[in-house]
Motif scaffolding. Structure first.
Motif, PDB file in Angstrom:
ATOM      1  N   ILE A 157       0.833  -1.202   0.000  1.00 22.89           N
ATOM      2  CA  ILE A 157       0.000   0.000   0.000  1.00 22.89           C
ATOM      3  C   ILE A 157       0.868   1.251   0.000  1.00 22.89           C
ATOM      4  N   ILE A 158       0.588   2.136  -0.939  1.00 18.07           N
ATOM      5  CA  ILE A 158       1.211   3.460  -0.991  1.00 18.07           C
ATOM      6  C   ILE A 158       0.115   4.498  -0.752  1.00 18.07           C
ATOM      7  N   HIS A 159       0.412   5.456   0.116  1.00 15.57           N
ATOM      8  CA  HIS A 159      -0.516   6.565   0.343  1.00 15.57           C
ATOM      9  C   HIS A 159      -0.049   7.762  -0.478  1.00 15.57           C
ATOM     10  N   VAL A 160      -0.958   8.319  -1.295  1.00 19.25           N
ATOM     11  CA  VAL A 160      -0.625   9.448  -2.154  1.00 19.25           C
ATOM     12  C   VAL A 160      -1.094  10.734  -1.476  1.00 19.25           C
ATOM     13  N   ASP A 161      -0.140  11.497  -1.007  1.00 18.11           N
ATOM     14  CA  ASP A 161      -0.425  12.664  -0.171  1.00 18.11           C
ATOM     15  C   ASP A 161      -1.326  13.691  -0.876  1.00 18.11           C
ATOM     16  N   LYS A 162      -1.059  13.983  -2.136  1.00 18.82           N
ATOM     17  CA  LYS A 162      -1.768  15.082  -2.802  1.00 18.82           C
ATOM     18  C   LYS A 162      -3.248  14.785  -3.034  1.00 18.82           C
ATOM     19  N   MET A 163      -3.643  13.523  -2.944  1.00  9.73           N
ATOM     20  CA  MET A 163      -5.037  13.159  -3.192  1.00  9.73           C
ATOM     21  C   MET A 163      -5.853  13.039  -1.902  1.00  9.73           C
ATOM     22  N   CYS A 164      -5.207  13.245  -0.759  1.00 13.62           N
ATOM     23  CA  CYS A 164      -5.851  13.005   0.537  1.00 13.62           C
ATOM     24  C   CYS A 164      -6.308  14.311   1.176  1.00 13.62           C
ATOM     25  N   ASN A 165      -7.517  14.305   1.730  1.00 16.08           N
ATOM     26  CA  ASN A 165      -7.992  15.466   2.481  1.00 16.08           C
ATOM     27  C   ASN A 165      -8.150  15.153   3.970  1.00 16.08           C
ATOM     28  N   GLU A 166      -7.534  14.044   4.393  1.00 10.05           N
ATOM     29  CA  GLU A 166      -7.541  13.647   5.805  1.00 10.05           C
ATOM     30  C   GLU A 166      -8.954  13.465   6.361  1.00 10.05           C
ATOM     31  N   CYS A 167      -9.838  12.909   5.557  1.00 10.55           N
ATOM     32  CA  CYS A 167     -11.210  12.686   6.029  1.00 10.55           C
ATOM     33  C   CYS A 167     -11.248  11.676   7.163  1.00 10.55           C
ATOM     34  N   GLY A 168     -10.243  10.785   7.224  1.00 12.62           N
ATOM     35  CA  GLY A 168     -10.147   9.829   8.316  1.00 12.62           C
ATOM     36  C   GLY A 168     -10.895   8.533   8.091  1.00 12.62           C
ATOM     37  N   ASN A 169     -11.506   8.357   6.930  1.00 14.58           N
ATOM     38  CA  ASN A 169     -12.316   7.155   6.732  1.00 14.58           C
ATOM     39  C   ASN A 169     -11.471   5.884   6.736  1.00 14.58           C
ATOM     40  N   CYS A 170     -10.255   5.954   6.209  1.00 12.51           N
ATOM     41  CA  CYS A 170      -9.419   4.748   6.186  1.00 12.51           C
ATOM     42  C   CYS A 170      -9.032   4.323   7.600  1.00 12.51           C
ATOM     43  N   GLU A 171      -8.932   5.282   8.507  1.00 14.99           N
ATOM     44  CA  GLU A 171      -8.610   4.941   9.899  1.00 14.99           C
ATOM     45  C   GLU A 171      -9.710   4.084  10.514  1.00 14.99           C
ATOM     46  N   MET A 172     -10.956   4.365  10.146  1.00 10.72           N
ATOM     47  CA  MET A 172     -12.082   3.630  10.715  1.00 10.72           C
ATOM     48  C   MET A 172     -12.048   2.162  10.320  1.00 10.72           C
ATOM     49  N   PHE A 173     -11.598   1.845   9.109  1.00  7.58           N
ATOM     50  CA  PHE A 173     -11.726   0.479   8.598  1.00  7.58           C
ATOM     51  C   PHE A 173     -10.414  -0.299   8.555  1.00  7.58           C
ATOM     52  N   CYS A 174      -9.300   0.356   8.817  1.00  9.08           N
ATOM     53  CA  CYS A 174      -8.044  -0.375   8.924  1.00  9.08           C
ATOM     54  C   CYS A 174      -8.136  -1.324  10.117  1.00  9.08           C
ATOM     55  N   PRO A 175      -7.831  -2.610   9.941  1.00  7.57           N
ATOM     56  CA  PRO A 175      -7.947  -3.549  11.067  1.00  7.57           C
ATOM     57  C   PRO A 175      -6.960  -3.253  12.194  1.00  7.57           C
ATOM     58  N   TYR A 176      -5.886  -2.542  11.877  1.00  6.71           N
ATOM     59  CA  TYR A 176      -4.920  -2.172  12.902  1.00  6.71           C
ATOM     60  C   TYR A 176      -5.422  -0.958  13.685  1.00  6.71           C
ATOM     61  N   ASP A 177      -4.835  -0.751  14.835  1.00  9.88           N
ATOM     62  CA  ASP A 177      -5.120   0.444  15.615  1.00  9.88           C
ATOM     63  C   ASP A 177      -4.297   1.590  15.032  1.00  9.88           C
ATOM     64  N   SER A 178      -4.634   1.968  13.816  1.00  8.19           N
ATOM     65  CA  SER A 178      -3.809   2.894  13.049  1.00  8.19           C
ATOM     66  C   SER A 178      -4.655   3.701  12.074  1.00  8.19           C
ATOM     67  N   ALA A 179      -4.033   4.778  11.587  1.00  9.35           N
ATOM     68  CA  ALA A 179      -4.642   5.616  10.557  1.00  9.35           C
ATOM     69  C   ALA A 179      -3.747   5.559   9.324  1.00  9.35           C
ATOM     70  N   PRO A 180      -4.117   4.798   8.296  1.00 13.51           N
ATOM     71  CA  PRO A 180      -3.249   4.659   7.125  1.00 13.51           C
ATOM     72  C   PRO A 180      -2.834   5.992   6.501  1.00 13.51           C
ATOM     73  N   TYR A 181      -3.710   6.989   6.532  1.00 14.71           N
ATOM     74  CA  TYR A 181      -3.356   8.261   5.896  1.00 14.71           C
ATOM     75  C   TYR A 181      -2.232   8.977   6.650  1.00 14.71           C
ATOM     76  N   LYS A 182      -1.943   8.544   7.857  1.00 14.71           N
ATOM     77  CA  LYS A 182      -0.829   9.096   8.622  1.00 14.71           C
ATOM     78  C   LYS A 182       0.338   8.118   8.720  1.00 14.71           C
ATOM     79  N   GLU A 183       0.057   6.824   8.612  1.00 18.39           N
ATOM     80  CA  GLU A 183       1.054   5.828   9.008  1.00 18.39           C
ATOM     81  C   GLU A 183       1.534   4.917   7.887  1.00 18.39           C
ATOM     82  N   LYS A 184       0.898   4.958   6.722  1.00 17.94           N
ATOM     83  CA  LYS A 184       1.409   4.149   5.610  1.00 17.94           C
ATOM     84  C   LYS A 184       2.468   4.932   4.843  1.00 17.94           C
ATOM     85  N   PHE A 185       3.314   4.203   4.133  1.00 16.58           N
ATOM     86  CA  PHE A 185       4.410   4.829   3.384  1.00 16.58           C
ATOM     87  C   PHE A 185       3.811   5.750   2.325  1.00 16.58           C
ATOM     88  N   THR A 186       4.264   6.990   2.333  1.00 16.70           N
ATOM     89  CA  THR A 186       3.578   8.050   1.591  1.00 16.70           C
ATOM     90  C   THR A 186       4.410   8.565   0.432  1.00 16.70           C
TER      91      THR A 186
END
Length: 1000
Positions: free
Chosen positions: A906-935
């Motif tokens: 998984i690669i997170h593309v910074d310019k396309m993200c508005n930090e809505c936080g939806n991926c954090e809700m559904f990531c099975p880890y106790d994590s927020a992919p938009y902050k914690e995945k390789f960007t």
């Protein structure tokens, strides 16, 4: 990292689409396309539409790529995200702004782009869809509709900024962005096989012929009428007016939400008092309908807008949020019914409010369309859920008469409050994230496996059952779980609370699949099990319950000489002597006992060997106390005819003829044992009524939802918010309780009211929590804590006495079977390590690598099925997770193939993200992919403004990159022999640059 999105220029947008589709068969991560197979269409506003649904004004219609992803998935109606004069950086939007775990909440209401940027996104999307529809033969180029949405008052809507937006969508031909899109396609015509110059020049610049008016809560009816009249008169647009659920009135909304389990949603009356009132709305809608008719236009209503709710527990930033999704369905349908009845079915209704795969046909068959969706697309499966919806709708008959079937609509209104897909369950199906942080690479994980106390290889054995390989499946199971029949029947299935399908429909019935494997391969497995030669120190296990049995199995499998000492006349402990026969038949338990004993485990029944000293004298080097929680919990009530639940269930199971329950039985407690007792009492001869008394509500009972539901279905009468005080002459007096604030357990505290109530009770069964009798520990000088539970090493479970261990109930109090097996594993591992200097031998199965078949399941919703078919519902998350990819509206999380990895990264593309936080809700880890995945960062300044680990390309030709890993920033040349970057991360960077350079 910023929360502002960077729109993709049309040239780059088309090159991304072309390359990704050609090389990977995807478009913005969507790998299943809907292709219209016939020419069946509906007509509205003089426009044709192939499938009468699509994304509502919201996160899925904010950017061009979002609209494109929705189109290829089958959507054909696009309600563009609302614009207003306050826009871009001037518009304050708290982040995160979306919470869509179940029903959905948000704190944003219009596009976060500047109005001109939003306009450009919509034109780019329109032109791209015109090209894609023809080039990929997905459907008619004239088979989709764009509907603009504006707000929030007349001053803003009539301002030059919004006027230019409206007129530009009515006719885009003179805009720079239209010319840019058109020229790109003409200049690159050779790249398309089905597109020619004549077709490009024929593309209509009339993007929108309709508009949806969205006004703020509290907007006066005269203001709404003024704006709608302006849009019809001055702008010549077919017009919808969004209606708020507040139109239904506070009492109706409160009662409805309470009745379907959303009693916790907090709101007050002020919006209901300040918003448009129903009677005023009817008068206004008639006038607007007449005006539209005079102008040769259409007027209708959009049902419904999101519902305002107060923020109570920091669900999102701020004081108020807006609710949508399944909780809104009964309200929206009720409003549709009420309005349609007023207008004899002749009011056009555009629908939104909890529409999804399960109800969309029913909504459409009432005559309501178009239907817009949002919340369902924010969940696992994302845009690809639309393929299934489109296929479903395309099979229906299309009648182009825009008249409601009020009879069907009224029936649907009544059914909506009973629809299991839109009622909040008494207890949550999803039990939360796993307690781990998401890694930068190889983050695919089975949350079910992580949720299981013994980490069963669940997707692996399900895959074997799916293929009909039951023996292979059972081999996988018994590597970690020697009690497949018991756990396949009564396991508390923590795995199912973590199952990703909880976000789709309902959990995979993992427990039942385990039982299928056991039932189909038991004899074959028994035939291949061999008694190993016994060597090393002998092990005595005191207690022949499930924990003792499991420990005996693991130790005997490793060649240890094991003897179980059981004080009763049969092995099995609680499951043999207490759990009712209707829940767990004797034959089922005996199969697991036979499985354990087949490895040469010795058994001494009717034997109370409680002394470590004596056991050591008998030659046992290791002693495990695996005693059950048999000591009765204490119920402080006055009077007689009170029996402990374990005594009751044991006497019942042993068919004690002296047990007389009378007509009225009261069970006090809220756990699984209480449910067992209540259900057993319902089956007892002479019993007429069984009441279950609990001082909180069902929602806060510790019992599993399944056990709770079975008790309800079997006629147990629940008496909630009652605390028993005394029983006298067949009457149990109880104090009425009220729910107070949350306590340390996260449940609302019961508070005494001082009021009393009586319940008929011939006998009271106390099921308030059993304990372990600590005498055995004290007699053997084993240290205990204040709860009289043994104190042990957390890794080995060894006590203060060398070679003496405690597992199961003696450690935790009443524990589940699978928790006992987990303890047994720890003890066996410690003993084998000490005695034989190696770990337990566990043969792990290969992970399913059929990625194509797994990806085909994405977005397919289906409820639990029987038999082998249930296996098909497993999403095989240990091979493909990609939840963060699915649920991102903006497509900012991207799955890529990387050299050396069979699984996607998984690669997170910074310019396309508005930090809505939806991926954090559904990531099975106790994590927020938009902050914690390789960007991946687009610019050095973006890289410097972020704390995300990731990289930015400095020089593409020379392969120079700047990389952040942990708190270290490196500037490296990828062509050098030693970059200092971990190889898996370096490979990810190379993959992006080499094979996904359209992202850079």
């Amino acid at each position: 990292m910023g929360d502002r999105m960077t729109p993709i220029p049309f040239k780059e947008l088309m090159e991304w689409i072309t390359y990704e589709n050609k090389k990977y068969g995807k478009i913005f991560g969507v790998n299943k396309f809907f292709k219209k197979q016939d020419d069946k269409v509906l007509e509205i506003f003089g426009e044709k539409i192939e499938t009468p649904f699509g994304p509502a004004a919201g996160p899925h219609t904010q950017l061009a790529q979002n609209i494109i992803a929705a189109y290829v998935s089958g959507c054909r109606f696009f309600e563009l995200k609302t614009v207003q004069t306050l826009d871009g950086e001037d518009l304050p939007v708290s982040k995160p702004c979306i919470k869509a775990e179940d029903e959905c909440y948000n704190v944003e209401w219009s596009t976060e782009l500047r109005v001109q940027e939003a306009y450009a996104e919509y034109i780019k999307a329109w032109f791209a869809l015109k090209i894609l529809s023809k080039e990929l033969e997905l459907g008619s180029p004239d088979g989709f509709i764009f509907n603009m949405s504006v707000g929030y008052d007349f001053e803003g809507i009539s301002s030059p900024k919004i006027d230019e937006f409206i007129m530009g969508l009515k006719d885009a031909s003179k805009s720079n962005i239209w010319r840019e899109c058109r020229q790109y396609v003409l200049d690159n015509i050779e790249k398309f096989k089905n597109i020619d110059k004549e077709y490009v020049e024929s593309i209509s610049p009339r993007v929108c012929r309709s508009i949806t008016l969205s006004t703020l809560h509290g907007c006066p009816s005269k203001e709404i009428e003024h704006i709608a009249t302006y849009l019809l008169n001055e702008k010549g647009l077919n017009t919808y007016v969004k209606c708020n659920p507040t139109l239904l009135g506070y009492e109706f909304v409160r009662k409805t939400l309470d009745s379907i389990g959303f009693d916790y949603v907090s709101f007050d009356e002020h919006h209901f008092q300040e918003d448009l009132q129903f009677d005023d709305a009817i008068v206004m809608f008639r006038k607007l309908q007449d005006l539209a008719s005079q102008k040769g236009l259409s007027f209708g209503v959009k049902l419904t807008n999101t519902f305002p709710a107060l923020i109570k527990n920091a669900e999102l930033p701020g004081d108020e949020m807006y609710m949508s999704g399944k909780s809104l369905y009964p309200l929206s349908i009720a409003m549709a019914s009420r309005l349609s009845n007023e207008f004899d079915g002749k009011l056009k209704i555009s629908y939104s409010g909890g529409a999804d795969f399960f109800n969309i046909n029913s909504i459409f068959e009432t005559g309501i369309w178009p239907i817009t969706i949002a919340t369902t697309m924010l969940k696992v499966g994302g845009y690809q859920r639309c393929v299934q919806i489109a296929e479903k709708l395309s099979k229906l008959e299309y009648a182009n008469k825009y008249v409601m079937n009020n009879e069907k609509l009224n029936e649907l209104k009544d059914e909506s409050v009973k629809d299991i897909h839109h009622i909040k369950p008494i207890k949550p199906n999803y039990t939360g994230k796993i307690n781990k942080k998401v890694p930068l690479a190889d983050c695919f994980i089975s949350a079910c496996e992580e949720g299981c106390p013994i980490s069963q290889n669940i997707p692996e054995y399900i895959n074997f059952v799916d293929k009909g390989k039951h023996l292979e499946a059972l081999r996988v199971i018994v590597e970690k779980n020697p009690l497949p029949f018991i756990t396949g029947t009564i396991c508390s299935h923590a795995c199912m609370g973590k199952c990703t399908r909880n976000f789709c429909d309902e959990s995979v019935n993992i427990r039942n699949i385990k039982l299928q494997a056991a039932e189909n391969a038991y004899e074959d497995l028994l035939n291949e099990l061999v008694k190993t030669e016994k060597s090393g120190g002998r092990v005595a296990i005191v207690g022949g319950g499930t924990t003792g049995l499991a420990a005996a199995y693991f130790l005997a499998r490793e060649g240890m000489d094991v003897t179980i000492f059981e004080k009763r006349n049969a092995l099995g402990g609680i499951v043999s002597h207490i759990v009712p026969e209707f829940r767990l038949p004797h034959e089922t338990v005996q199969k697991d006992i036979n499985l354990v004993c087949s490895l040469g485990v010795k058994v001494e029944l009717n034997s109370e060997q409680n002394s470590v000293e004596n056991l050591k004298k008998l030659g046992y080097k290791y002693v495990l106390f695996a005693i059950g929680a048999w000591k009765p919990g204490k119920l402080n009530i006055e009077g007689e005819n009170v029996i402990n639940v374990l005594q009751f269930l044991e006497r019942l199971r042993s068919k004690d003829s002296t047990l007389n329950l009378g007509k009225n039985v009261v069970v006090v407690g809220g756990g699984n044992t209480a449910m067992d007792a209540a259900r057993a009492a319902k089956r007892a001869e002479g019993v007429e009524n069984v009441y279950l008394v609990y001082r909180r509500t069902k929602k806060y009972m510790p019992a599993d939802m399944e056990e709770l539901q079975l008790a309800i279905e079997e006629g147990v009468e629940f008496k909630e918010l009652l605390a028993p005080v005394k029983i006298t002459k067949g009457v149990l007096s109880c104090e009425i309780m009220e729910l107070g604030q949350l306590d340390e357990s996260g449940r609302r505290r019961p508070v005494a009211s001082g009021k009393m109530i009586d319940i008929q009770a011939d006998i009271v069964i106390s099921a308030v929590g059993e304990k372990v009798d600590a005498v055995i520990f004290k007699e053997n000088n084993i240290n205990v804590n204040e709860k009289e539970q043994a104190i042990v090493d957390v890794i080995t479970l060894e006590t203060n006495i060398k070679g003496v261990y405690v597992a199961g109930d003696g450690l935790h109090g009443p524990a589940t079977v699978v928790e006992g097996i987990a303890d047994a594993t720890k003890v066996a591992r410690a003993v084998v390590k000490q005695e034989k200097n190696h770990d337990l031998e566990v043969e792990l199965p290969e992970t399913n690598t059929n990625i194509e078949a797994i990806m085909a399941k994405k977005g397919i919703l289906k409820m639990s099925l029987s038999g082998k078919a249930e296996c098909e519902r497993c999403l095989q998350c240990s091979t493909v997770c990609e939840a963060c990819v699915d649920v991102c509206p903006n497509r900012a999380n991207i799955a890529i193939k990387v050299k050396g990895n069979s699984m996607h990264q998984i690669i997170h593309v910074d310019k396309m993200c508005n930090e809505c936080g939806n991926c954090e809700m559904f990531c099975p880890y106790d994590s927020a992919p938009y902050k914690e995945k390789f960007t991946l960062f687009a610019k050095v300044s973006d890289f410097e403004n972020s704390e995300n680990m990731g990289f930015v390309l400095i020089d593409s030709d020379k392969k120079n990159v700047r990389v952040r890993l942990q708190d270290k920033v490196l500037e490296v040349n990828l062509n050098s022999s030693n970059t200092g970057i971990p190889k898996d991360i370096e490979n990810m960077i190379w993959a992006v640059i080499s094979n996904y350079n359209y992202m850079v």
